[in-house]
Design an enzyme around this catalytic site. Structure first.
Site, PDB file in Angstrom:
ATOM      1  N   ASP A 118       0.908  -1.303   0.062  1.00  0.00           N
ATOM      2  CA  ASP A 118       0.063  -0.049   0.116  1.00  0.00           C
ATOM      3  C   ASP A 118       0.835   1.297  -0.152  1.00  0.00           C
ATOM      4  OD1 ASP A 118       0.965  -0.443   2.588  1.00  0.00           O
ATOM      5  OD2 ASP A 118      -0.816  -0.554   3.496  1.00  0.00           O
TER       6      ASP A 118
ATOM      7  N   ASN B  32      -7.733  -2.609  14.207  1.00  0.00           N
ATOM      8  CA  ASN B  32      -9.194  -3.156  13.808  1.00  0.00           C
ATOM      9  C   ASN B  32      -9.087  -4.314  12.770  1.00  0.00           C
ATOM     10  OD1 ASN B  32      -8.185  -1.883  11.514  1.00  0.00           O
ATOM     11  ND2 ASN B  32      -9.703  -0.141  11.459  1.00  0.00           N
TER      12      ASN B  32
ATOM     13  N   HIS C  61      -7.168  -4.459  10.192  1.00  0.00           N
ATOM     14  CA  HIS C  61      -6.975  -4.237   8.689  1.00  0.00           C
ATOM     15  C   HIS C  61      -5.647  -4.695   8.426  1.00  0.00           C
ATOM     16  CE1 HIS C  61      -4.800  -0.111   9.954  1.00  0.00           C
ATOM     17  NE2 HIS C  61      -4.010  -0.886   9.577  1.00  0.00           N
TER      18      HIS C  61
ATOM     19  N   GLU D 211      -9.610  -1.784   5.418  1.00  0.00           N
ATOM     20  CA  GLU D 211     -10.177  -1.331   6.594  1.00  0.00           C
ATOM     21  C   GLU D 211     -11.490  -2.207   6.612  1.00  0.00           C
ATOM     22  OE1 GLU D 211      -8.871   0.308   8.739  1.00  0.00           O
ATOM     23  OE2 GLU D 211      -8.256   2.447   8.198  1.00  0.00           O
TER      24      GLU D 211
HETATM   25  C1  GLP Z   1      -0.587   0.502   8.462  1.00  0.00           C
HETATM   26  C2  GLP Z   1      -0.119  -0.163   7.291  1.00  0.00           C
HETATM   27  C3  GLP Z   1      -0.432  -1.772   7.603  1.00  0.00           C
HETATM   28  C4  GLP Z   1       0.077  -2.185   8.897  1.00  0.00           C
HETATM   29  C5  GLP Z   1      -0.391  -1.418  10.162  1.00  0.00           C
HETATM   30  C6  GLP Z   1       0.015  -1.802  11.518  1.00  0.00           C
HETATM   31  O1  GLP Z   1      -1.827   0.860   8.641  1.00  0.00           O
HETATM   32  N1  GLP Z   1      -0.918   0.129   6.214  1.00  0.00           N
HETATM   33  O2  GLP Z   1       0.169  -2.594   6.689  1.00  0.00           O
HETATM   34  O3  GLP Z   1       0.199  -3.588   9.287  1.00  0.00           O
HETATM   35  O4  GLP Z   1      -0.221   0.077   9.981  1.00  0.00           O
HETATM   36  O5  GLP Z   1       1.216  -1.044  11.720  1.00  0.00           O
HETATM   37  P1  GLP Z   1       1.932  -1.544  13.252  1.00  0.00           P
HETATM   38  O6  GLP Z   1       3.048  -2.622  12.643  1.00  0.00           O
HETATM   39  O7  GLP Z   1       2.922  -0.337  13.298  1.00  0.00           O
HETATM   40  O8  GLP Z   1       1.091  -1.566  14.222  1.00  0.00           O
END
Ligand code: GLP
Length: 243
Positions: free
Chosen positions: A68, A137, A139, A144
């Site tokens: 992404d 959540n 995702h 989402e």
């Molecule tokens: C972002 C990214 C996700 C990632 C998520 C969790 O939203 N788009 O790919 O998994 O954050 O991030 P973290 O690893 O910092 O908890």
């Protein structure tokens, strides 16, 4: 099928996950690696750099496809995912720049960009191994919670909770993007293998709901229960609710 590997802590999770990715590349040097951002993969990327420097793994023939990117950001922004990937991995290993793929957050036509990116990933026959983090959540990428699982790369409006969670990376007053481009759930499910990493007690509830709760687009990661080859590497804290 979902295999859960219990790691002691963040360090241990990072080492175990890096070993799995390195093994993939050793077994198939021309692997298509699906990569992820967020704070969770940072340690495993450091381990991969160490392994590369020690001569244990080479990314020379690897292609990468990232999950992404924020809409409106490009490599000049240190908050863009392309910047993150260069800073945390690409610039320290021998991956060829022409083999690196991310959605272009600065594309003039977002819809056309999503179509282009889906074609790129499809053209590779999808990822050999897709790395994922997980949002609070549920995702994955930026898929989402919603009414149905989105199939292909698409533009998303980020939820309040995701914007809030991600704002910790932005300086005070800096505009936190409200939209992003992300691989769809279908794009992710087409990966041959999935490796999901999770760390910390704040992820315990969502890890449990994703892998032991009902499969629902309200918890996007829950779809992984239907994938034939998923490995979850999570630390004790993130697995606190999993007996
Ligand atoms: C972002 C990214 C996700 C990632 C998520 C969790 O939203 N788009 O790919 O998994 O954050 O991030 P973290 O690893 O910092 O908890």
């Amino acid at each position: 099928m979902v295999q859960i590997i219990r790691a002691k802590d963040f360090e241990d999770m990072s080492r175990k996950a890096a070993n799995i990715i390195a093994a993939q590349v050793v077994l198939k040097p021309e692997s298509v690696l699906g990569l992820a951002t967020g704070s969770t993969p940072v340690g495993l990327y450091s381990r991969l750099i160490e392994m590369y420097k020690a001569g244990d793994v080479s990314f020379r023939n690897v292609h990468t496809v990232n999950l992404d990117e924020y809409e409106g950001l490009d490599a000049r922004s240190d908050q863009s995912y392309v910047w993150f990937m260069h800073h945390n991995l690409f610039d320290s290993v021998d991956v060829k720049s022409e083999n690196i793929n991310l959605p272009n957050g600065a594309a003039a036509d977002g819809e056309a960009e999503c179509k282009r990116y889906e074609e790129v990933v499809r053209g590779f026959g999808y990822a050999d191994l897709q790395l994922l983090g997980i949002g609070h959540n549920g995702h994955i990428g930026f898929n989402e919670p919603c009414g149905e699982f989105p199939q292909e790369t698409h533009r998303v409006e980020l939820t309040e909770s995701t914007i809030r969670a991600n704002s910790r990376f932005f300086a005070d007053g800096e505009h936190v993007p409200t939209h992003a481009y992300t691989m769809g759930i279908g794009t992710i499910m087409n990966a041959k293998k999935v490796l999901l990493v999770a760390s910390g007690k704040d992820k315990a509830d969502i890890v449990y709901r994703s892998f032991f709760g009902p499969v629902t687009p309200q918890v996007p990661a829950s779809i992984l229960q239907f994938h034939p080859d998923v490995t979850v590497v999570a630390d004790e804290a993130a697995l606190a609710l999993v007996k």
